[in-house]
Design an enzyme around this catalytic site. Sequence first.
Site, PDB file in Angstrom:
ATOM      1  N   GLU A 170       0.827  -1.219   0.000  1.00 31.79           N
ATOM      2  CA  GLU A 170       0.000   0.000   0.000  1.00 31.79           C
ATOM      3  C   GLU A 170       0.857   1.262   0.000  1.00 31.79           C
ATOM      4  O   GLU A 170       0.635   2.188   0.777  1.00 31.79           O
ATOM      5  CB  GLU A 170      -0.956  -0.004   1.195  1.00 31.79           C
ATOM      6  CG  GLU A 170      -1.949  -1.158   1.127  1.00 31.79           C
ATOM      7  CD  GLU A 170      -3.041  -1.105   2.194  1.00 31.79           C
ATOM      8  OE1 GLU A 170      -2.788  -0.581   3.292  1.00 31.79           O
ATOM      9  OE2 GLU A 170      -4.152  -1.582   1.898  1.00 31.79           O
TER      10      GLU A 170
ATOM     11  N   ASP B   4      -8.396  -9.085   3.681  1.00 35.08           N
ATOM     12  CA  ASP B   4      -8.195  -8.003   4.644  1.00 35.08           C
ATOM     13  C   ASP B   4      -9.239  -7.931   5.742  1.00 35.08           C
ATOM     14  O   ASP B   4     -10.135  -7.089   5.676  1.00 35.08           O
ATOM     15  CB  ASP B   4      -8.147  -6.668   3.897  1.00 35.08           C
ATOM     16  CG  ASP B   4      -7.656  -5.535   4.778  1.00 35.08           C
ATOM     17  OD1 ASP B   4      -7.199  -5.829   5.888  1.00 35.08           O
ATOM     18  OD2 ASP B   4      -7.729  -4.369   4.343  1.00 35.08           O
TER      19      ASP B   4
ATOM     20  N   GLU C 115     -12.659  -2.410  12.082  1.00 38.74           N
ATOM     21  CA  GLU C 115     -12.626  -1.643  10.841  1.00 38.74           C
ATOM     22  C   GLU C 115     -13.737  -2.065   9.885  1.00 38.74           C
ATOM     23  O   GLU C 115     -14.380  -1.220   9.268  1.00 38.74           O
ATOM     24  CB  GLU C 115     -11.259  -1.825  10.157  1.00 38.74           C
ATOM     25  CG  GLU C 115     -11.202  -1.186   8.779  1.00 38.74           C
ATOM     26  CD  GLU C 115      -9.859  -1.386   8.068  1.00 38.74           C
ATOM     27  OE1 GLU C 115      -8.944  -1.991   8.643  1.00 38.74           O
ATOM     28  OE2 GLU C 115      -9.741  -0.905   6.931  1.00 38.74           O
TER      29      GLU C 115
ATOM     30  N   HIS D 251     -15.666  -7.569   0.991  1.00 36.29           N
ATOM     31  CA  HIS D 251     -15.178  -6.252   0.579  1.00 36.29           C
ATOM     32  C   HIS D 251     -16.146  -5.458  -0.297  1.00 36.29           C
ATOM     33  O   HIS D 251     -15.752  -4.862  -1.306  1.00 36.29           O
ATOM     34  CB  HIS D 251     -13.822  -6.360  -0.113  1.00 36.29           C
ATOM     35  CG  HIS D 251     -12.855  -5.317   0.396  1.00 36.29           C
ATOM     36  ND1 HIS D 251     -13.225  -3.988   0.526  1.00 36.29           N
ATOM     37  CD2 HIS D 251     -11.573  -5.408   0.818  1.00 36.29           C
ATOM     38  CE1 HIS D 251     -12.200  -3.317   1.011  1.00 36.29           C
ATOM     39  NE2 HIS D 251     -11.177  -4.153   1.219  1.00 36.29           N
TER      40      HIS D 251
HETATM   41  O1  GCW Z   1      -7.111  -2.957   6.267  1.00 34.08           O
HETATM   42  C1  GCW Z   1      -6.231  -2.087   5.685  1.00 34.08           C
HETATM   43  C2  GCW Z   1      -6.573  -0.784   6.297  1.00 34.08           C
HETATM   44  C3  GCW Z   1      -5.403   0.171   6.383  1.00 34.08           C
HETATM   45  C4  GCW Z   1      -4.245  -0.556   7.052  1.00 34.08           C
HETATM   46  C5  GCW Z   1      -3.869  -1.752   6.189  1.00 34.08           C
HETATM   47  C6  GCW Z   1      -2.763  -2.575   6.823  1.00 34.08           C
HETATM   48  C7  GCW Z   1      -2.611   0.310   8.545  1.00 34.08           C
HETATM   49  O2  GCW Z   1      -7.635  -0.221   5.596  1.00 34.08           O
HETATM   50  O3  GCW Z   1      -5.818   1.268   7.134  1.00 34.08           O
HETATM   51  O4  GCW Z   1      -3.144   0.279   7.258  1.00 34.08           O
HETATM   52  O5  GCW Z   1      -4.977  -2.602   6.053  1.00 34.08           O
HETATM   53  O6  GCW Z   1      -3.090  -3.525   7.511  1.00 34.08           O
HETATM   54  O7  GCW Z   1      -1.610  -2.281   6.623  1.00 34.08           O
END
Ligand code: GCW
Length: 688
Positions: free
Chosen positions: A266, A339, A367, A511
Amino acid sequence: MKKAISIFIFALTAHCISAESGHQLWLRNSKANPVTIVCKKKSATIYLAMEELQHGWQGAANASFVLTVKPDKAIKGDGFKLSANNIQANTDLGILYGVYELLRRQRTGRPAGNETCNPDYERRILNHWDNLNGTIERGYAGLSVFWREGDNAFVVTETDRQLWREYARANASVGINGSVLNNVNASPDMLTAEILNRVKAITDILRPYGIKTYLSVKFSSPAMIDGLNDSDPLNPEVIKWWNNKVKEIYSLIPDFGGFLVKANSEGQPGPQDYGRNHADGANMLADALKPYGGLVMWRAFVYKPSGEDRAKQAYNEFMPLDGQFRDNVIIQVKNGPVDFQPREPFSPLFGAMKKTSVMAELQITQEYLGHSVHLVYLAPMWEEFLQSDTYQTGIGSTVARCTDGSIYPLKHTAIAGVANIGLDTNWCGHHFAQANWYAFGRLAWNNHLTSEQIAGEWIKLTFGQIAEKADPSGTVIKAEWNLNFLKPVKQMMSDSREAAVNYMMPLGLHHIFAPEHHYGPGPWWAPGGVRKDWTPPYYHQADSFGIGFNRTPSGSNAVSQYHEPLRSLFADPQTCPEIFLLWFHHLPWNFKMKSGHTLWDEICYHYDRGLQEVRQFQEAWDRAEPYIDHRRFTEVQSKLREQCRNAQIWKDACLLYFQQFSRKPVPYDMERPVNDLEDLIKMDFRKL
Ligand code: GCW
């Protein structure tokens, strides 16, 4: 025969009558009986253990209790032996853990037995995604307890110390022994002298409670902080820089835990920026930490907009490196391959990397599960994950056993949870979110505990509901748990995760969140120019034929990353568990489900069931009103109302959107949607 008349008096202890803020968590003040403690050893940790015992003893008045620090082969690490009048441990910390276990048993009505309790993981770590300016990425409970902006950002106040002490105590009471103090999206400033001094101050408070501190580091720190030409892990200047930095840290904090790294993920920098691989990067840091006993936790959360299925990418990148990491590197893998979704199958890396230490990363902060608004008890999800069989070394190769050293001779074992803690009075934003913090610690200590057992413990400790049965004269003849409270509240917790899956993403959908905040629904969101793998249609693939992501050999073939028999099981829609159906398959709307319903009807029923379940939670909670303090009752009640409104929106948004493709009616025997799709699409879900 005349039935004996008995009445119930609910023992309202002082804390129930007075206003309850939730700040005390599961560590409530209760009247203690006097106890004589015998202990030869003296240390800050032993002192804490004695203090806890003195203030919390619920056993016989004036009993005598012995604490013994003495090596014993049956005791592992900071484990302990517990009996009715003695705790024995190899370490002082083991004594403290034994005391917390004893007090927990006394307060939840379990006998002390004659047991040896050893931790399943050596490191049980909270990951704080806290930024140096005090904000928290994906934090829903206020600002950071560690960092703040402003003139006094680096001043350590007595209020800070007090809060850190409370934080450390809460963690130690459930066996957590490590904290990563900052966000994995790390600022290079983290490694500057001013900040390291604050890390030292925090560590000094946490130390007697057995909590090590760790830091997330930015891979490009050498170039960013000290202007080196690059941060190439094979550049001798860079290696020297890290060696010096590590030396500086250990001169301040001799028992520092190590680094957590998010690299080439990312947009974060990493070794691949210099044509090197993850092992090159991780090993360079590991070598610097090795002389001091420090660890590197290197994250496997990697994916690029490459055209390859996102769910496959971590495995593709990391499997070829198995066996190439130093023995003080642990690869930190999120529970699922995408995720932290409401439901995912386990990441295929678990059990597959056989020559490398692998640890699970769970997300305690919600989250993707309703932030601090929805009541979602996460232990059932973690239990499902930990007990998933990978089949990597035959039947019974569960994720738990593949990561805790039972199957592979791992040099280090660990588990991490992304913390849900902030400055909110009740720490977690929602009173029931405290249960997720608690459950993480308990599972990290014992990965075979059931979510139900943990819920029962937590409710008893947090709400302290004891009913006393008295005879007509008022004499107490029996004290017992108030099942009118305990049973329905435990049921609500146990059902809450599946309810969220139902109203958000049933049957393997994943997602389909609105972008960025990941709170409300956004199955339609796909503006031009945005990375496809950041848009919900990439994941649900709804079209006039059907719905779901084809990960079979005719699709992305992600199933090939799983060991047999899972590979074949997942690849066939007739044998694929329905909870994962649309994770692995793109199926026609009229696909026949096990229930006999068509896929479309089944989807509809799941969304509606999720909503109805939240309504039941509301009712269950309302019925609990007589047994609980007013403040916590009304705060939870109000959040449940909001959760119910949100569940309605989730149901309506997803059904009305998918209906455009299925072109089938919502089954006539269920409640109709009540919102219009056009309105939902325009809605600002941040204010849901
Ligand atoms: O789930 C995603 C999140 C990001 C997070 C990333 C990660 C800290 O939306 O906010 O960043 O994963 O785990 O690195």
